[in-house]
Design a protein around this motif. Structure first.
Motif, PDB file in Angstrom:
ATOM      1  N   GLN A 404       5.684   5.175  29.828  1.00 16.75           N
ATOM      2  CA  GLN A 404       6.406   3.939  29.163  1.00 16.75           C
ATOM      3  C   GLN A 404       8.066   4.168  29.188  1.00 16.75           C
ATOM      4  OE1 GLN A 404       4.162   4.798  25.416  1.00 16.75           O
ATOM      5  NE2 GLN A 404       3.108   2.781  25.721  1.00 16.75           N
ATOM      6  N   GLN A 405       8.528   5.492  29.052  1.00 15.06           N
ATOM      7  CA  GLN A 405       9.934   5.509  29.228  1.00 15.06           C
ATOM      8  C   GLN A 405      10.299   4.929  30.487  1.00 15.06           C
ATOM      9  OE1 GLN A 405      10.966   9.582  28.163  1.00 15.06           O
ATOM     10  NE2 GLN A 405      10.012   9.417  26.227  1.00 15.06           N
ATOM     11  N   CYS A 406       9.652   5.557  31.447  1.00  9.89           N
ATOM     12  CA  CYS A 406       9.735   5.118  32.837  1.00  9.89           C
ATOM     13  C   CYS A 406      10.184   3.626  33.037  1.00  9.89           C
ATOM     14  CB  CYS A 406       9.029   5.698  33.864  1.00  9.89           C
ATOM     15  SG  CYS A 406       9.574   5.625  35.303  1.00  9.89           S
ATOM     16  N   TYR A 407       8.951   2.896  32.335  1.00  7.57           N
ATOM     17  CA  TYR A 407       9.024   1.462  32.594  1.00  7.57           C
ATOM     18  C   TYR A 407      10.088   0.802  31.679  1.00  7.57           C
ATOM     19  CZ  TYR A 407       7.700  -3.413  31.304  1.00  7.57           C
ATOM     20  OH  TYR A 407       7.604  -4.743  31.318  1.00  7.57           O
ATOM     21  N   LYS A 412      12.871  -3.011  37.901  1.00  9.27           N
ATOM     22  CA  LYS A 412      12.007  -3.817  38.966  1.00  9.27           C
ATOM     23  C   LYS A 412      10.593  -4.144  38.128  1.00  9.27           C
ATOM     24  CE  LYS A 412      13.863  -1.625  42.886  1.00  9.27           C
ATOM     25  NZ  LYS A 412      13.738  -0.593  43.594  1.00  9.27           N
ATOM     26  N   GLN A 413      10.048  -5.181  38.366  1.00  9.15           N
ATOM     27  CA  GLN A 413       8.581  -5.459  37.942  1.00  9.15           C
ATOM     28  C   GLN A 413       7.630  -4.682  38.768  1.00  9.15           C
ATOM     29  OE1 GLN A 413       7.477  -7.098  35.368  1.00  9.15           O
ATOM     30  NE2 GLN A 413       9.335  -8.254  34.837  1.00  9.15           N
TER      31      GLN A 413
END
Ligand code: ADE
Length: 414
Positions: A404-407, A412-413
């Motif tokens: 989640q942190q990475c998201y 980028k989607q």
């Protein structure tokens, strides 16, 4: 040596301080840590704050962390003499008493700044303004300071814009753990505490006019609704006015509101927001009070000029008789929550004063690295205070997974 009203009042003050200590867990946690590490060892700290029990407890924590502390009250009517006496008996130098005249108030400020502080805590900007006007020779020893309130920050920012602020000042008021809770829920509750103690009248069914819809005004209006009042908000800022409407309040110019209000509360930070034209429009029995820092929001001079007679009708209530009409002014137009009650609840000041103590630590740890300007407290400190509060309340929260942190940190989607 302290300048206080009566040292024999100390036991009553100690009882008040012991009570708030039990309800300030975040400050207690810092006190435990600081008693070991003594972060303020050898430093002189000057404080100008409302001198009631929560403030006294924070002053004790700073003193027990190694500092030599000198304190004065930030309002002549908010100092509690028993609390001042208890603090003085505990080794803090106190220059303050309840009901100080303007001259005495200034003398108490002078005595406090003459302690030659390294660190300053201010509420409203009086101590820092005095330092920069009559005590400039002491500036070189000052590491920095922390300002508690909106009004003080307005003054500091004016000083900084004019190039006249010569020390780093932490804007404690701008930390989330300050304004979201102290300004909104603290003022929201303590203002009504003050009004109810002063008047012993019912709020339900009354029309309450709140002048100013900053965080303090929002809290006062919110709690007025909870007590069963109809609320009118008066604002000059169009965005805040829209917010007030969407929060369910009526919004109109003050001159119009003047005719229907039963209780008027100023929280605008500006001078003379209620004056002659409004007094003329008010109903018999209208109650006026102020919750802004200075007693300049209700034009007392015009009120007195218009009144044929002024009578004290209860403690903290004066009736101004204008022809057949009675207009009641609470607590001389000074902060009603501190002059007629004890200020914000202890659990709220726990957050504000934890931030104050953290600000002193931050200033001292970063000595020589900070600009002479109005500075924010780092977000990490705000967050640490919030986490400690949650822990003290026995509340756990979730945390983000690394995916989640990475998201959240990529654009980028996937
Ligand atoms: N108690 C101490 N300082 C205070 C403040 N600024 N507002 C309300 N209560 C307080």
């Amino acid at each position: 040596m302290s300048t206080i009203r009566d040292g024999s009042l100390a036991p009553g003050g100690k009882q008040k301080i012991d009570w708030v200590r039990e309800h300030m867990p975040v400050l207690n946690e810092l006190a435990r840590e600081f008693r070991e590490t003594k972060p303020f060892s050898g430093l002189r700290v000057a404080i100008c704050l409302h001198l009631e029990a929560k403030t006294a407890y924070m002053a004790k924590v700073i003193s027990e962390s190694g500092a030599d502390v000198t304190i004065t009250g930030s309002n002549p009517l908010s100092t509690q003499d028993d609390v001042a006496a208890s603090l003085a008996a505990d080794g803090v130098t106190v220059h303050s008493w309840y009901g100080a005249s303007d001259d005495e108030y200034r003398e108490h400020l002078r005595l406090t700044i003459e302690s030659r502080p390294h660190l300053i805590i201010d509420d409203g900007g009086d101590l820092v303004a005095l330092l920069h006007s009559s005590y400039t020779h002491l500036i070189k020893d000052v590491i920095g300071g922390a300002e508690e309130t909106t009004t003080g920050l307005i003054r500091l920012r004016a000083m900084a814009a004019a190039g006249e602020l010569k020390i780093p000042m932490i804007a404690v008021n701008d930390a989330y753990c300050k304004f979201l809770f102290d300004n909104r829920y603290g003022t929201g509750q303590s203002v009504w505490d003050g009004i109810m103690r002063a008047t012993n009248l019912v709020i339900a069914g009354k029309t309450v006019v709140v002048v100013g819809y900053g965080w303090c005004g929002k809290g006062v209006a919110l709690r007025a609704k909870g007590l069963g009042a109809r609320v009118i908000v008066c604002e000059v800022d169009p965005v805040r006015a829209v917010e007030a409407v969407m929060d369910g309040n009526s919004v109109m110019p003050l001159l119009q509101a003047a005719a229907s209000g039963d209780i008027f509360i100023t929280v605008s930070g500006c001078n003379s927001v209620i004056g002659r034209e409004h007094f003329l429009n008010m109903k018999d029995g209208a109650i006026l009070c102020n919750a802004g820092h200075f007693d300049i929001e209700i034009n007392k001079k015009e009120l007195a000029q218009m009144a044929g007679e002024i009578r004290t009708v209860r403690r903290n209530v004066e009736a101004y008789i204008i022809e057949e009409k009675r207009i009641y002014l609470l607590a001389e137009g000074r902060l009603v929550n501190l002059a007629a009650a004890d200020g914000h609840p202890a659990e709220i000041m726990d957050l504000s004063f934890a931030l104050q103590v953290e600000s002193l630590r931050y200033l001292n740890d970063n000595y020589g690295k900070l600009q002479s300007d109005v500075l924010s407290l780092p977000a990490a400190v705000d967050e640490r205070v919030a986490r400690r509060k949650l822990f003290a309340m026995g509340i756990a929260i979730d945390s983000l997974s690394s995916a989640q942190q990475c998201y959240l940190s990529s654009w980028k989607q996937e």
